[in-house]
Design a protein around this motif. Structure first.
Motif, PDB file in Angstrom:
ATOM      1  N   THR A  19       0.827  -1.213   0.000  1.00  0.00           N
ATOM      2  CA  THR A  19       0.000   0.000   0.000  1.00  0.00           C
ATOM      3  C   THR A  19       0.859   1.259   0.000  1.00  0.00           C
ATOM      4  N   GLY A  20       2.121   1.137  -0.370  1.00  0.00           N
ATOM      5  CA  GLY A  20       2.975   2.309  -0.559  1.00  0.00           C
ATOM      6  C   GLY A  20       3.587   2.890   0.689  1.00  0.00           C
ATOM      7  N   LYS A  21       3.739   2.093   1.743  1.00  0.00           N
ATOM      8  CA  LYS A  21       4.290   2.627   2.997  1.00  0.00           C
ATOM      9  C   LYS A  21       5.713   3.140   2.822  1.00  0.00           C
ATOM     10  N   THR A  22       6.565   2.310   2.193  1.00  0.00           N
ATOM     11  CA  THR A  22       7.970   2.689   2.067  1.00  0.00           C
ATOM     12  C   THR A  22       8.143   3.912   1.177  1.00  0.00           C
ATOM     13  N   GLU A  23       7.426   3.947   0.068  1.00  0.00           N
ATOM     14  CA  GLU A  23       7.509   5.095  -0.837  1.00  0.00           C
ATOM     15  C   GLU A  23       7.061   6.375  -0.134  1.00  0.00           C
ATOM     16  N   ALA A  27       9.369   9.686   0.926  1.00  0.00           N
ATOM     17  CA  ALA A  27       9.013  11.025   0.458  1.00  0.00           C
ATOM     18  C   ALA A  27       8.855  11.998   1.614  1.00  0.00           C
ATOM     19  N   LEU A  28       8.288  11.535   2.722  1.00  0.00           N
ATOM     20  CA  LEU A  28       8.128  12.403   3.889  1.00  0.00           C
ATOM     21  C   LEU A  28       9.481  12.789   4.471  1.00  0.00           C
ATOM     22  N   VAL A  29      10.395  11.839   4.537  1.00  0.00           N
ATOM     23  CA  VAL A  29      11.739  12.146   5.041  1.00  0.00           C
ATOM     24  C   VAL A  29      12.401  13.207   4.174  1.00  0.00           C
ATOM     25  N   GLN A  30      12.306  13.059   2.875  1.00  0.00           N
ATOM     26  CA  GLN A  30      12.906  14.034   1.966  1.00  0.00           C
ATOM     27  C   GLN A  30      12.309  15.428   2.171  1.00  0.00           C
ATOM     28  N   ARG A  31      10.997  15.496   2.306  1.00  0.00           N
ATOM     29  CA  ARG A  31      10.370  16.803   2.477  1.00  0.00           C
ATOM     30  C   ARG A  31      10.750  17.427   3.808  1.00  0.00           C
ATOM     31  N   LEU A  32      10.774  16.639   4.864  1.00  0.00           N
ATOM     32  CA  LEU A  32      11.155  17.169   6.173  1.00  0.00           C
ATOM     33  C   LEU A  32      12.591  17.688   6.162  1.00  0.00           C
ATOM     34  N   ARG A  33      13.464  16.956   5.523  1.00  0.00           N
ATOM     35  CA  ARG A  33      14.860  17.397   5.439  1.00  0.00           C
ATOM     36  C   ARG A  33      14.984  18.664   4.611  1.00  0.00           C
ATOM     37  N   GLU A  34      14.189  18.785   3.560  1.00  0.00           N
ATOM     38  CA  GLU A  34      14.199  20.003   2.749  1.00  0.00           C
ATOM     39  C   GLU A  34      13.766  21.207   3.578  1.00  0.00           C
ATOM     40  N   ARG A  35      12.942  20.973   4.595  1.00  0.00           N
ATOM     41  CA  ARG A  35      12.490  22.046   5.491  1.00  0.00           C
ATOM     42  C   ARG A  35      13.466  22.288   6.633  1.00  0.00           C
ATOM     43  N   VAL A  78      16.165   9.580  19.443  1.00  0.00           N
ATOM     44  CA  VAL A  78      17.062  10.315  20.333  1.00  0.00           C
ATOM     45  C   VAL A  78      17.715  11.484  19.605  1.00  0.00           C
ATOM     46  N   THR A  79      17.908  11.367  18.292  1.00  0.00           N
ATOM     47  CA  THR A  79      18.669  12.375  17.559  1.00  0.00           C
ATOM     48  C   THR A  79      17.824  13.273  16.662  1.00  0.00           C
ATOM     49  N   GLY A  80      16.511  13.146  16.675  1.00  0.00           N
ATOM     50  CA  GLY A  80      15.701  14.031  15.847  1.00  0.00           C
ATOM     51  C   GLY A  80      14.327  13.473  15.549  1.00  0.00           C
ATOM     52  N   VAL A  81      13.759  13.934  14.448  1.00  0.00           N
ATOM     53  CA  VAL A  81      12.454  13.468  13.993  1.00  0.00           C
ATOM     54  C   VAL A  81      12.628  12.104  13.321  1.00  0.00           C
ATOM     55  N   VAL A  82      11.661  11.214  13.511  1.00  0.00           N
ATOM     56  CA  VAL A  82      11.714   9.885  12.924  1.00  0.00           C
ATOM     57  C   VAL A  82      10.478   9.649  12.064  1.00  0.00           C
ATOM     58  N   VAL A  83      10.693   9.100  10.878  1.00  0.00           N
ATOM     59  CA  VAL A  83       9.589   8.565  10.085  1.00  0.00           C
ATOM     60  C   VAL A  83       9.774   7.055  10.070  1.00  0.00           C
ATOM     61  N   GLY A 165       1.507   8.674  -5.730  1.00  0.00           N
ATOM     62  CA  GLY A 165       2.582   9.616  -6.019  1.00  0.00           C
ATOM     63  C   GLY A 165       2.482  10.906  -5.230  1.00  0.00           C
ATOM     64  N   ALA A 166       2.550  12.033  -5.943  1.00  0.00           N
ATOM     65  CA  ALA A 166       2.505  13.343  -5.311  1.00  0.00           C
ATOM     66  C   ALA A 166       1.195  13.572  -4.576  1.00  0.00           C
ATOM     67  N   GLU A 167       0.115  12.992  -5.089  1.00  0.00           N
ATOM     68  CA  GLU A 167      -1.183  13.140  -4.433  1.00  0.00           C
ATOM     69  C   GLU A 167      -1.176  12.470  -3.059  1.00  0.00           C
ATOM     70  N   ARG A 168      -0.540  11.305  -2.961  1.00  0.00           N
ATOM     71  CA  ARG A 168      -0.464  10.596  -1.684  1.00  0.00           C
ATOM     72  C   ARG A 168       0.390  11.369  -0.690  1.00  0.00           C
ATOM     73  N   LEU A 169       1.498  11.913  -1.160  1.00  0.00           N
ATOM     74  CA  LEU A 169       2.351  12.722  -0.295  1.00  0.00           C
ATOM     75  C   LEU A 169       1.601  13.949   0.204  1.00  0.00           C
TER      76      LEU A 169
END
Length: 224
Positions: A19-23, A27-35, A78-83, A165-169
């Motif tokens: 059901t797209g958990k890993t994808e 994507a969430l990790v990438q967006r959080l890091r971009e922020r 312990v070291t930050g935000v986790v997804v 894809g982008a809609e799910r994110l």
């Protein structure tokens, strides 16, 4: 300006197989890091276990797999935000489904309640075979129902994420903002125990990094 966020916020991504958990988690990790948010992704330990052992686990091996998944999430927090790309709840669900064993739920749900946000991936994308731990498309609906039942019975709030894809994110990001923003507005009204009325986020600037930083700082600060 990039904020320094408190550690310990866990965003858990749960769902039936394929059901797209890993994808979505990636994507969430990438967006959080971009922020500018220090973020770690904790992958699915079961996949690693199956690849290493060349088989699926026996009933007596399920508890150790669930415990290791929780240990890795806690260590990363312990070291930050986790997804987290799945949690021990999924191991507990499959233990019940495959082995009629409900003994893993207590510890798994206790760990789940410590997650700041739980996202549940919907069954709206095609099933795809992928590795030893996939049982087939016929188990997706029962697994989805069992996950929802387990979370609800333990009073673990969750948001269902739809689309591809982008809609799910975007759906996941909107849900995250809704939870963070709803809790912040509830505290402003002096209702610290209130929950957001829905998973929709009314802010027209939900893609504004400053808005997102404020929401995450507010959400995580509550758990210090």
């Amino acid at each position: 300006m990039t904020p320094t966020l408190p550690t310990g916020c866990v965003i858990a991504v749960l769902g039936a197989e394929s059901t797209g958990k890993t994808e979505l988690a990636t994507a969430l990790v990438q967006r959080l890091r971009e922020r500018g948010m220090p973020t770690t992704m904790v992958g699915e330990y079961l996949r690693e276990w199956c690849e290493r052992e060349g088989r699926t686990p026996r009933p007596d091996e399920q508890q150790a797999i669930a415990d290791e998944q929780t240990r890795r999430i806690n260590a990363a927090a312990v070291t930050g935000v986790v997804v987290a790309d799945t949690t021990a709840v999924m191991t507990a669900v499959y233990s019940e489904l495959l082995f009629d064993d409900r003994s893993l739920y207590a510890d798994a749900l206790a760990a789940q309640r410590r997650c700041a946000i739980t996202l549940l991936t919907a069954l709206d994308i095609p099933w795809v075979a992928d590795g030893l731990q996939r049982d087939g498309p016929h188990v997706r609906e029962p697994v989805d129902a069992m996950v929802r039942s387990a979370l609800t019975s333990a009073s673990c709030a969750f948001a269902v994420v739809h689309g591809t894809g982008a809609e799910r994110l975007a759906s996941a990001w909107n849900a995250i903002n809704a939870i963070a923003g709803g809790e912040g507005r509830a505290r402003a009204r002096g209702r610290s125990d209130a929950k957001p009325a829905s998973w929709s986020w009314p802010c027209e600037k939900c893609s504004d990094p400053e808005c997102e930083h404020r929401l995450f700082t507010d959400l995580i600060g509550r758990r210090e």
